[in-house]
Scaffold this motif. Structure first.
Motif, PDB file in Angstrom:
ATOM      1  N   LEU A   1       0.777  -0.868   0.149  1.00  0.00           N
ATOM      2  CA  LEU A   1      -0.217  -0.185   0.102  1.00  0.00           C
ATOM      3  C   LEU A   1       0.965   1.143  -0.015  1.00  0.00           C
ATOM      4  N   VAL A   2       2.017   1.129   0.627  1.00  0.00           N
ATOM      5  CA  VAL A   2       3.222   2.443   0.300  1.00  0.00           C
ATOM      6  C   VAL A   2       2.961   2.285  -0.734  1.00  0.00           C
ATOM      7  N   ARG A   3       3.308   4.090  -1.415  1.00  0.00           N
ATOM      8  CA  ARG A   3       3.590   4.397  -2.401  1.00  0.00           C
ATOM      9  C   ARG A   3       4.387   5.883  -2.430  1.00  0.00           C
ATOM     10  N   PRO A   4       4.793   6.379  -3.516  1.00  0.00           N
ATOM     11  CA  PRO A   4       5.072   7.740  -3.803  1.00  0.00           C
ATOM     12  C   PRO A   4       3.685   8.296  -3.270  1.00  0.00           C
ATOM     13  N   GLY A   5       4.022  10.288  -3.096  1.00  0.00           N
ATOM     14  CA  GLY A   5       2.725  10.719  -2.537  1.00  0.00           C
ATOM     15  C   GLY A   5       1.739   9.875  -1.322  1.00  0.00           C
ATOM     16  N   ARG A   6       2.531   8.803  -1.100  1.00  0.00           N
ATOM     17  CA  ARG A   6       1.534   7.404   0.225  1.00  0.00           C
ATOM     18  C   ARG A   6       2.070   7.040   0.872  1.00  0.00           C
TER      19      ARG A   6
END
Length: 380
Positions: A109-114
């Motif tokens: 779930l973790v990603r750029p912008g999040r």
């Protein structure tokens, strides 16, 4: 030797910290009590060993990552019985203990912008570790007496929510035992959908309650978009050594998680899946186990003057200094407890909410619990 910096960012786990705190301190007590670990000490139902033995030949086969049809069907049946929630078996995955799911969710779930993971404070250590190992920021949401021991979700800013990948909630909460209401869970899910993150509700203590069965997150949702729940047999069925739980909910999250598990996730042996299915289908042993906690909490009310929480099997006891109190309890009374600060963290806006608390697990038998609480009452 060099290591991944995200590994170095992980704080020490609570129990090694406790061992270091008490290292070199000899207790004066002749009888000692360990009230630190949340592992029920009453035995699991007798049929568990029988089912494992009946299916022992299946240890010679690779188990399916997605779970056996019978395991998934048993979980789906239980979700209807317990929460009146219709969940398709395809939207359920077994977990080798719910810690696996709590830790690995951030990996999908973790990603750029999040890059923010919201967690209640105090929290189960896997929540924050999930964020840190993905180089995300764990955002601690204070859950103290002033908030009813659940995070104040209305205090979250849009700036934080817009960068959130994942929000963890625990109901009943660990260690405070507060159960989220239907409206509380609805608001949490509304935030998840409005701001595009996943709400993960840890419901491992949902079967240990005082007067009313806690509401489950699946109960309040007409569909499961942006929502997953995690459950365990460790507390429900007194089977922590079985390492069996499940995750259920949003089909997109389940599919992505199944793909990740195909590479790096542990799989649940077939005999364990068979035994787990039998446990999910049996409700009698759960009611019997739950009844054993009532007299222990009655003792706590009588000896310590505390009110029993909504659920769970912990006491979250206020003290003046958690670490010093922990050392005193061990040295003078032979009672080992867990300092509250080891289950929480400081935030930008507040001090560590566990600073003046200790966690006490009421998992021993009644007479051992009576003796331990008598010592606590004498000391505190």
């Amino acid at each position: 030797m060099q290591f991944n910096p995200s590994h170095a960012a992980l704080p020490d786990y609570p129990f090694p910290r406790l061992r270091a705190l008490l290292s070199g301190i000899e207790t004066r007590a002749q009888t000692t009590f360990d009230l630190t670990i949340g592992a029920p000490k009453q035995p699991p139902p007798a049929f568990l060993a029988d089912v494992l033995q009946q299916n022992a030949a299946d240890y010679g086969r690779y188990p399916p990552i997605a779970g056996t049809p019978d395991f998934k069907a048993a979980v789906a049946e239980w979700l209807v019985v317990r929460f009146k929630a219709e969940v398709a078996p395809a939207h359920i995955l077994p977990l080798v203990g719910t810690r696996e799911g709590l830790y690995m969710l951030a990996h999908i779930l973790v990603r750029p912008g999040r890059d923010k993971v919201l967690l209640p404070n105090p929290f189960y250590p896997a929540y924050s570790a999930a964020a840190l190992t993905m180089n995300a920021e764990p955002v601690a949401m204070t859950a103290d007496h002033s908030t009813g021991f659940l995070p104040d979700l209305t205090a979250l800013s849009p700036a934080v929510l817009n960068r959130t990948a994942l929000m963890f909630l625990c109901s009943p909460s660990n260690p405070q035992g507060a159960a989220a209401s239907r409206d509380y869970l609805k608001y949490a899910l509304e935030l998840a959908r409005r701001y595009g993150f996943v709400l993960a509700v840890d419901e491992c203590y949902a079967e240990i309650w005082t007067q009313t069965a806690p509401v489950g997150a699946l109960e309040i949702a007409s569909d499961f978009d942006n929502l997953v729940v995690l459950h365990s047999l460790s507390k429900r069925s007194n089977a922590p050594g079985l390492r069996s739980g499940f995750i259920a909910g949003d089909a997109r999250v389940i599919a992505a998680f199944e793909k990740l598990r195909s590479y790096g996730g542990p799989t649940m042996p077939l005999p364990v899946q068979a035994a787990s299915a039998a446990l999910w289908r049996d409700q009698d042993h759960v009611a019997q186990a739950r009844a054993l906690y009532a007299p222990k909490f009655a003792l706590a009310e009588q000896l310590l003057g505390i009110k029993r929480p909504d659920g769970g099997f912990f006491l979250w006891l206020p003290v003046k200094n958690a670490e010093k109190t922990t050392q005193m309890l061990w040295k003078q009374h032979g009672v080992r407890v867990l300092p509250g600060p080891y289950l929480a963290s400081e935030s930008e806006k507040s001090q560590n909410p566990g600073t003046d608390y200790i966690r006490v697990a009421l998992v021993d038998g009644l007479e051992d619990t009576r003796a331990a609480l008598t010592q606590l009452a004498s000391a505190l």
